[in-house]
Design an enzyme around this catalytic site. Structure first.
Site, short mmCIF file in Angstrom:
data_model
loop_
_atom_site.label_atom_id
_atom_site.label_comp_id
_atom_site.label_asym_id
_atom_site.label_seq_id
_atom_site.Cartn_x
_atom_site.Cartn_y
_atom_site.Cartn_z
N ARG A 1 0.83 -1.22 0.00
CA ARG A 1 0.00 0.00 0.00
C ARG A 1 0.87 1.27 0.00
NH1 ARG A 1 -2.98 -3.75 -0.73
NH2 ARG A 1 -5.08 -4.04 0.13
N SER B 1 -10.66 -0.76 3.19
CA SER B 1 -9.93 -0.88 4.47
C SER B 1 -9.48 0.51 4.91
CB SER B 1 -8.67 -1.73 4.29
OG SER B 1 -8.99 -3.01 3.83
N GLU C 1 -4.82 3.68 6.13
CA GLU C 1 -4.53 3.48 4.71
C GLU C 1 -5.17 4.59 3.87
OE1 GLU C 1 -6.64 1.43 1.42
OE2 GLU C 1 -5.68 -0.33 2.31
P1 FAD Z 1 -8.85 8.62 -5.16
O1 FAD Z 1 -9.53 8.22 -3.91
O2 FAD Z 1 -9.53 9.62 -6.03
O3 FAD Z 1 -7.39 9.15 -4.80
C1 FAD Z 1 -6.56 8.43 -3.94
C2 FAD Z 1 -5.21 9.17 -3.82
O4 FAD Z 1 -4.53 9.16 -5.06
C3 FAD Z 1 -5.37 10.64 -3.45
O5 FAD Z 1 -4.26 11.01 -2.67
C4 FAD Z 1 -5.33 11.35 -4.80
O6 FAD Z 1 -4.90 12.68 -4.70
C5 FAD Z 1 -4.33 10.50 -5.55
N1 FAD Z 1 -4.57 10.42 -7.00
C6 FAD Z 1 -5.67 9.93 -7.61
N2 FAD Z 1 -5.51 9.94 -8.95
C7 FAD Z 1 -4.29 10.47 -9.18
C8 FAD Z 1 -3.54 10.76 -10.36
N3 FAD Z 1 -4.01 10.51 -11.59
N4 FAD Z 1 -2.31 11.32 -10.23
C9 FAD Z 1 -1.80 11.58 -9.01
N5 FAD Z 1 -2.46 11.33 -7.85
C10 FAD Z 1 -3.68 10.78 -7.95
N6 FAD Z 1 -7.65 -0.75 -2.38
C11 FAD Z 1 -6.81 -1.81 -2.51
O7 FAD Z 1 -5.59 -1.64 -2.68
N7 FAD Z 1 -7.28 -3.08 -2.46
C12 FAD Z 1 -8.58 -3.36 -2.27
O8 FAD Z 1 -8.96 -4.52 -2.24
C13 FAD Z 1 -9.48 -2.27 -2.14
N8 FAD Z 1 -10.81 -2.49 -1.92
C14 FAD Z 1 -11.65 -1.44 -1.78
C15 FAD Z 1 -13.02 -1.70 -1.56
C16 FAD Z 1 -13.92 -0.67 -1.44
C17 FAD Z 1 -15.38 -0.98 -1.23
C18 FAD Z 1 -13.47 0.67 -1.54
C19 FAD Z 1 -14.44 1.81 -1.45
C20 FAD Z 1 -12.12 0.96 -1.72
C21 FAD Z 1 -11.19 -0.11 -1.84
N9 FAD Z 1 -9.82 0.12 -2.03
C22 FAD Z 1 -8.97 -0.95 -2.20
C23 FAD Z 1 -9.28 1.49 -2.05
C24 FAD Z 1 -9.38 2.18 -3.43
O9 FAD Z 1 -10.27 1.50 -4.26
C25 FAD Z 1 -8.02 2.25 -4.13
O10 FAD Z 1 -7.08 2.89 -3.32
C26 FAD Z 1 -8.12 2.98 -5.48
O11 FAD Z 1 -6.91 2.83 -6.20
C27 FAD Z 1 -8.41 4.46 -5.32
O12 FAD Z 1 -8.67 4.97 -6.60
P2 FAD Z 1 -9.42 6.35 -6.81
O13 FAD Z 1 -9.35 6.68 -8.27
O14 FAD Z 1 -10.75 6.31 -6.21
O15 FAD Z 1 -8.46 7.32 -6.00
N1 EPU Z 2 -10.83 -10.68 10.19
C1 EPU Z 2 -11.54 -10.74 11.37
N2 EPU Z 2 -12.58 -9.89 11.55
C2 EPU Z 2 -12.96 -8.98 10.62
C3 EPU Z 2 -12.25 -8.92 9.41
C4 EPU Z 2 -11.18 -9.77 9.20
O1 EPU Z 2 -11.22 -11.54 12.24
O2 EPU Z 2 -13.91 -8.26 10.86
C5 EPU Z 2 -9.71 -11.61 9.99
C6 EPU Z 2 -10.18 -12.99 9.49
O3 EPU Z 2 -9.39 -13.96 10.10
C7 EPU Z 2 -9.85 -12.95 8.01
C8 EPU Z 2 -8.61 -12.08 7.98
O4 EPU Z 2 -8.83 -11.10 9.00
O5 EPU Z 2 -9.60 -14.23 7.48
C9 EPU Z 2 -8.37 -11.39 6.65
O6 EPU Z 2 -9.56 -10.73 6.24
P1 EPU Z 2 -9.84 -10.40 4.69
O7 EPU Z 2 -9.58 -11.62 3.86
O8 EPU Z 2 -11.17 -9.77 4.59
O9 EPU Z 2 -8.71 -9.37 4.33
P2 EPU Z 2 -8.15 -8.08 5.10
O10 EPU Z 2 -6.78 -8.40 5.59
O11 EPU Z 2 -9.13 -7.58 6.09
C10 EPU Z 2 -6.96 -7.15 2.99
C11 EPU Z 2 -6.86 -5.85 2.27
C12 EPU Z 2 -8.07 -5.63 1.39
C13 EPU Z 2 -8.11 -6.75 0.36
C14 EPU Z 2 -8.19 -8.09 1.09
C15 EPU Z 2 -8.07 -9.27 0.16
C16 EPU Z 2 -5.50 -4.37 3.60
C17 EPU Z 2 -5.46 -3.19 4.50
N3 EPU Z 2 -6.70 -4.76 3.20
O12 EPU Z 2 -8.08 -7.06 3.88
O13 EPU Z 2 -7.92 -4.40 0.71
O14 EPU Z 2 -9.22 -6.61 -0.50
O15 EPU Z 2 -7.10 -8.20 2.04
O16 EPU Z 2 -6.75 -9.35 -0.29
O17 EPU Z 2 -4.46 -4.91 3.24
C18 EPU Z 2 -8.35 -2.05 0.81
O18 EPU Z 2 -7.13 -1.89 0.75
O19 EPU Z 2 -9.15 -1.11 0.85
C19 EPU Z 2 -8.89 -3.41 0.83
C20 EPU Z 2 -10.19 -3.69 0.93
#
Ligand code: FAD
Ligand code: EPU
Length: 338
Positions: free
Chosen positions: A164, A238, A334
């Site tokens: 991240r 997250s 994050e």
């Molecule tokens: P924004 O929120 O618009 O911007 C994020 C940051 O990047 C800000 O600092 C912004 O200024 C900067 N930025 C954006 N675009 C540019 C650009 N073109 N040039 C320079 N800077 C820029 N993230 C994960 O890694 N893994 C996941 O599994 C994951 N699951 C998610 C699930 C949900 C339901 C949600 C809501 C979010 C999740 N995220 C996850 C977080 C998010 O989706 C990612 O971080 C995504 O890349 C953000 O993209 P955005 O275009 O919305 O960025």
């Molecule tokens: N867990 C709990 N309670 C909860 C949630 C999770 O006990 O309420 C424990 C469980 O044991 C579970 C483990 O945590 O098995 C891992 O949970 P999960 O698979 O949901 O993944 P996570 O570690 O919570 C991370 C990323 C996610 C990504 C998933 C899948 C980070 C900060 N988050 O979540 O990314 O989608 O793994 O790879 O690394 C994001 O960055 O926004 C994001 C959603």
């Protein structure tokens, strides 16, 4: 190009926080960016680049100019014996790029299906899920420097990707607008089903012949089963990172809390599941006004209706304090706090 004043950002961030931008503009080309920056007043103002707004928490109105990146286009720019090189404009929706690759049998992004947001933000925090990060398929990106007004190409090493993390969140923070990203995708898929939940879901789906299409579907099913849809409940995924701790500390914690969840990293350290830590502190499903902790995933903070950014931030402070108190572990946010 229309420059708006005092523009509401409520529909442009997935937390649905009611903040506004002093100036707001959408850019669709490099020329648009150059034009905005040639205006002395706008060029001097503080700038916030906005993609899909899915990794931001607005705790105040934005004083300067918000530049929404809408640069489009997806194309196959090169091909060699083993790889396809696919270039996408920063304003393309991430999941649409993933689907484009899957439909054309370009392998490598399937585990990253359904992550919200746009292509331009994907390198910012080296988005990752289900055993893959973009650094595994990233080839290069182009970015426009907001001061020197020149375009620079960054290769994989230049981006200093980590968990991240990237150079754009650290030493080059707020200096560049990423305009395009090129991915190097496999002709012969290298399937990654190392994440237990993916393997289990594929089994549940009755898949016996692996494909990038099946992995994508499995990942979408898992995500839909536990992550809140921002169209229904405001959230930014997250809220915290999973903390990395030394093995010695992990063993001490495991002694006291035998069910603690942690994964061994290549460097010998342990990555703890922050969701488990937060749940054990009693936060899962808790609600303070309209700010809350998701009922199915304790790592996700939510806005049920009209929470202010500061209320979500305050809730995150309380969670960090209680995790520190109970486990002696520091959580790090994050989500980008604005
Ligand atoms: P924004 O929120 O618009 O911007 C994020 C940051 O990047 C800000 O600092 C912004 O200024 C900067 N930025 C954006 N675009 C540019 C650009 N073109 N040039 C320079 N800077 C820029 N993230 C994960 O890694 N893994 C996941 O599994 C994951 N699951 C998610 C699930 C949900 C339901 C949600 C809501 C979010 C999740 N995220 C996850 C977080 C998010 O989706 C990612 O971080 C995504 O890349 C953000 O993209 P955005 O275009 O919305 O960025
Ligand atoms: N867990 C709990 N309670 C909860 C949630 C999770 O006990 O309420 C424990 C469980 O044991 C579970 C483990 O945590 O098995 C891992 O949970 P999960 O698979 O949901 O993944 P996570 O570690 O919570 C991370 C990323 C996610 C990504 C998933 C899948 C980070 C900060 N988050 O979540 O990314 O989608 O793994 O790879 O690394 C994001 O960055 O926004 C994001 C959603």
């Amino acid at each position: 190009m229309l420059i708006h004043e005092n523009y509401s950002l409520k529909e442009l961030n997935t937390f649905h926080i009611d903040a506004s931008a002093h100036y707001f503009v959408e850019v669709a080309s490099l020329e648009d960016i150059q034009e905005i920056l040639s205006d002395k007043k706008k060029s001097a103002a503080k700038k916030l680049i906005l993609g899909g707004g899915s990794n931001l928490l607005f705790t105040k109105n934005v004083e300067g100019i918000v530049i929404k990146n809408n640069l489009k286009g997806i194309s196959l720019v090169k091909e060699d014996k083993d790889y396809y090189y696919v270039k996408a404009g920063a304003g393309e929706v991430w999941h649409q790029l993933v689907m484009h690759c899957i439909n054309n049998n370009y392998a490598g992004l399937e585990n990253l299906s359904l992550i919200p947001g746009n292509v331009g933000a994907s390198p910012m925090q080296n988005i990752g899920a289900y055993g893959t990060e973009i650094k595994d398929s990233f080839y290069e990106l182009e970015a426009f420097h907001l001061n020197t007004k020149t375009v620079t190409t960054f290769n994989n090493a230049d981006c200093k990707f980590g968990y991240r993390e990237s150079v754009f969140k650290q030493e080059l923070k707020n200096q560049f607008i990423i305009t395009s990203v090129t991915f190097r995708l496999n002709k012969i898929p290298d399937f990654n089903i190392s994440y237990g939940a993916v393997e289990a879901e594929l089994e549940e789906m009755g898949i016996n012949q692996l494909s990038i299409q099946a992995i994508s579907k499995a990942v979408c099913n898992i995500r839909n089963s536990k992550l809140p849809n921002p169209a229904e409940i405001g959230n930014a995924g997250s809220f915290f990172k999973n903390p990395e701790i030394p093995q010695t500390l992990f063993l001490r914690l495991k002694n006291e809390f035998p069910t603690i969840v942690g994964y061994k990293l290549e460097n010998g350290n342990i990555k703890l599941a922050a969701g488990w830590l937060i749940e054990q502190c009693g936060w899962k499903g808790k609600r303070v006004g309209d700010a809350g902790v998701h009922t199915l995933q304790a790592l996700v903070l939510v806005n049920y209706a009209n929470a202010k950014g500061n209320e979500i931030f305050d809730l995150s402070e309380k969670i960090m304090s209680s995790v520190k108190e109970k486990f002696g572990v520091e959580l790090e946010r994050e989500v980008n706090i604005i």
